[in-house]
Design an enzyme around this catalytic site. Structure first.
Site, mmCIF file in Angstrom:
data_model
loop_
_atom_site.group_PDB
_atom_site.id
_atom_site.type_symbol
_atom_site.label_atom_id
_atom_site.label_comp_id
_atom_site.label_asym_id
_atom_site.label_seq_id
_atom_site.Cartn_x
_atom_site.Cartn_y
_atom_site.Cartn_z
ATOM 1 N N LYS A 1 0.915 -1.016 -0.068
ATOM 2 C CA LYS A 1 -0.042 -0.017 -0.029
ATOM 3 C C LYS A 1 0.905 1.267 -0.009
ATOM 4 O O LYS A 1 0.570 2.231 -0.742
ATOM 5 C CB LYS A 1 -0.933 -0.175 1.407
ATOM 6 C CG LYS A 1 -2.098 -1.097 1.129
ATOM 7 C CD LYS A 1 -2.958 -1.459 2.187
ATOM 8 C CE LYS A 1 -4.077 -2.213 1.936
ATOM 9 N NZ LYS A 1 -4.862 -2.919 3.136
ATOM 10 N N GLN B 1 -5.061 -1.535 9.063
ATOM 11 C CA GLN B 1 -5.095 -2.905 8.640
ATOM 12 C C GLN B 1 -5.701 -3.950 9.578
ATOM 13 O O GLN B 1 -5.371 -4.055 10.737
ATOM 14 C CB GLN B 1 -3.529 -3.271 8.312
ATOM 15 C CG GLN B 1 -3.108 -4.396 7.657
ATOM 16 C CD GLN B 1 -3.733 -4.465 6.154
ATOM 17 O OE1 GLN B 1 -3.836 -3.425 5.611
ATOM 18 N NE2 GLN B 1 -4.064 -5.570 5.748
ATOM 19 N N ASP C 1 -11.212 2.609 3.300
ATOM 20 C CA ASP C 1 -11.667 1.085 3.088
ATOM 21 C C ASP C 1 -12.895 0.617 2.880
ATOM 22 O O ASP C 1 -13.158 -0.326 2.463
ATOM 23 C CB ASP C 1 -11.173 0.531 4.647
ATOM 24 C CG ASP C 1 -9.609 -0.205 4.245
ATOM 25 O OD1 ASP C 1 -9.477 -0.721 3.199
ATOM 26 O OD2 ASP C 1 -9.072 -0.510 5.519
HETATM 27 N N1 GUN Z 1 -7.110 -6.892 5.649
HETATM 28 C C1 GUN Z 1 -7.303 -7.781 4.687
HETATM 29 N N2 GUN Z 1 -7.898 -7.033 3.584
HETATM 30 C C2 GUN Z 1 -7.872 -5.936 4.293
HETATM 31 C C3 GUN Z 1 -8.290 -4.736 3.677
HETATM 32 O O1 GUN Z 1 -8.677 -4.568 2.619
HETATM 33 N N3 GUN Z 1 -8.323 -3.323 4.268
HETATM 34 C C4 GUN Z 1 -7.694 -3.446 5.654
HETATM 35 N N4 GUN Z 1 -7.745 -2.582 6.406
HETATM 36 N N5 GUN Z 1 -7.397 -4.857 6.306
HETATM 37 C C5 GUN Z 1 -7.446 -5.808 5.528
#
Ligand code: GUN
Length: 279
Positions: A52, A96, A119
Site C-alpha cells: 500500500k 490494517q 476502506d
Molecule cells: N485485511 C485484509 N484485507 C483488508 C483490507 O482491504 N483493508 C484492511 N484495512 N485490512 C484488510
C-alpha cells in the site's frame, strides 16, 4: 481454455489514471495523504501494508506509517484514530485488519471519520452502498467490478453467485453486483447443495478462504470465475480458492492467483484516497 483476466495489467491502468488525477489535484493545491496503521507484526499484514505504501509512492500520495506494537490497547489505538480524524492534512485512514484480540475491530472501524473511510468499512459507508448513495466502496469488491467491466463482462441480467459472506468481500460484493443489475445469490458455509448453486453462475465470485476448494464440477461451462483467495500450498506455491488448472479449461474467463484480484484492492484504495481529497 479460458481468457485470463489480468489483474496486474488492469490495476496498473487504474493506478496510472489515479496518478493523473492526483497530479491535477496537486495543481489545484490539494495535497493527498493516507495514514496507514498496523498493529503487531502479522507477516501477511506487513506485506499488504508495504504494498500500500509503495502504491502511494507510485501515484504521488503521501503515506504516514504507524507501526504499533502487538500489545497496543484499544484506548491507545482509538486515541490515534481520533488524532488522525482531526488532522486536516490526512485525507484517508486505513487500519490494517486483523487487529490483536484485545482490540475490538468494530469499535475502531466506527471511530474512523466516514469522510476518511477509504476502506469503505464504516457502517455509514456500508449503509450508503446498501441504499445506492455515493460513498466509499470497499476496495476488493469494487476492484472486482472494475475487472469485470474492463474485461467486457456483462453483469446486467446475469446469474451471479458469490461464495462467502464476509463484511469485507461477500456482502458488499452482493450489493455491487446487484447495483449492476445482476441476479445475485450469496452462498456460505450453511448452504445446502453448494455445487448445484455454483453451477448456475454466469459469474462466480469465490471468497471462502479454502485452498483450491472450487473444482471443475462446481463450475458451469463458459462461466466467468473470480478468485479472491490467496494461500500457500504444501509446496509453498501461491494458490487461490479455485483449482485454477482444472477450472481454466471450463470457464470462459478466470482470474489467476497471484495477479488477479489482489493487485486491484490496492489500486481501488488509491482511487478512494484521491476521491477523499477531491471532496
Ligand atoms: N485485511 C485484509 N484485507 C483488508 C483490507 O482491504 N483493508 C484492511 N484495512 N485490512 C484488510
Amino acid at each position: 481454455m479460458a481468457k485470463l483476466i489480468d489483474g496486474k495489467y488492469i490495476s496498473t491502468q487504474i493506478k496510472d489514471e489515479v496518478k493523473e488525477k492526483v497530479k491535477l489535484l496537486k495543481e489545484q493545491g490539494k495535497e493527498i495523504c493516507l495514514a496507514v496503521i498496523q498493529v503487531g507484526e502479522d507477516p501477511a499484514s506487513s506485506v499488504y501494508v508495504r504494498n500500500k505504501k509503495r502504491a502511494c509512492e507510485y501515484v504521488g500520495i503521501e503515506s504516514l506509517a504507524y507501526e504499533l506494537p502487538e500489545q497496543t490497547t484499544e484506548e491507545e489505538l482509538l486515541a490515534l484514530v481520533e488524532d488522525l480524524n482531526k488532522n486536516e492534512k490526512v485525507n484517508g485512514i486505513l487500519v490494517q485488519l486483523p487487529l490483536p484480540e484485545q482490540i475490538d475491530e468494530d469499535k475502531i472501524i466506527r471511530a474512523i471519520s466516514p469522510d476518511k473511510d477509504v476502506d469503505g468499512f464504516h457502517p455509514e459507508s456500508v449503509g450508503r452502498l446498501c441504499i445506492g448513495e455515493a460513498g466509499f466502496l470497499p476496495c476488493t469488491p469494487a476492484g472486482i467490478i472494475e475487472l469485470l467491466k474492463r474485461s467486457n463482462v456483462e453483469i446486467d441480467g446475469k446469474e451471479c453467485v458469490i461464495v462467502g459472506r464476509s463484511n469485507i468481500v461477500g456482502k458488499p460484493m452482493s450489493l455491487l453486483l446487484l447495483r449492476e443489475n445482476g441476479t445475485v445469490t450469496v452462498a456460505h458455509s450453511h448452504t445446502k447443495n453448494l455445487k448445484e448453486i455454483t453451477r448456475r453462475a454466469d459469474i462466480l465470485v469465490v471468497a471462502i478462504g479454502k485452498p483450491r476448494f472450487i473444482t471443475v464440477d462446481y463450475v458451469k461451462e463458459g462461466a466467468v470465475v473470480i478468485d479472491v483467495g490467496i494461500h500457500r500450498d504444501e509446496n509453498n506455491h501461491l494458490c487461490g480458492d479455485v483449482d485454477f488448472e482444472q477450472v481454466k479449461e471450463k470457464a470462459s474467463a478466470i482470474t489467476p492467483v497471484p495477479g488477479g484480484v489482489g493487485p486491484m484492492t490496492i489500486s481501488m484504495l488509491m482511487s478512494n484516497c484521491a476521491a477523499a481529497a477531491d471532496k
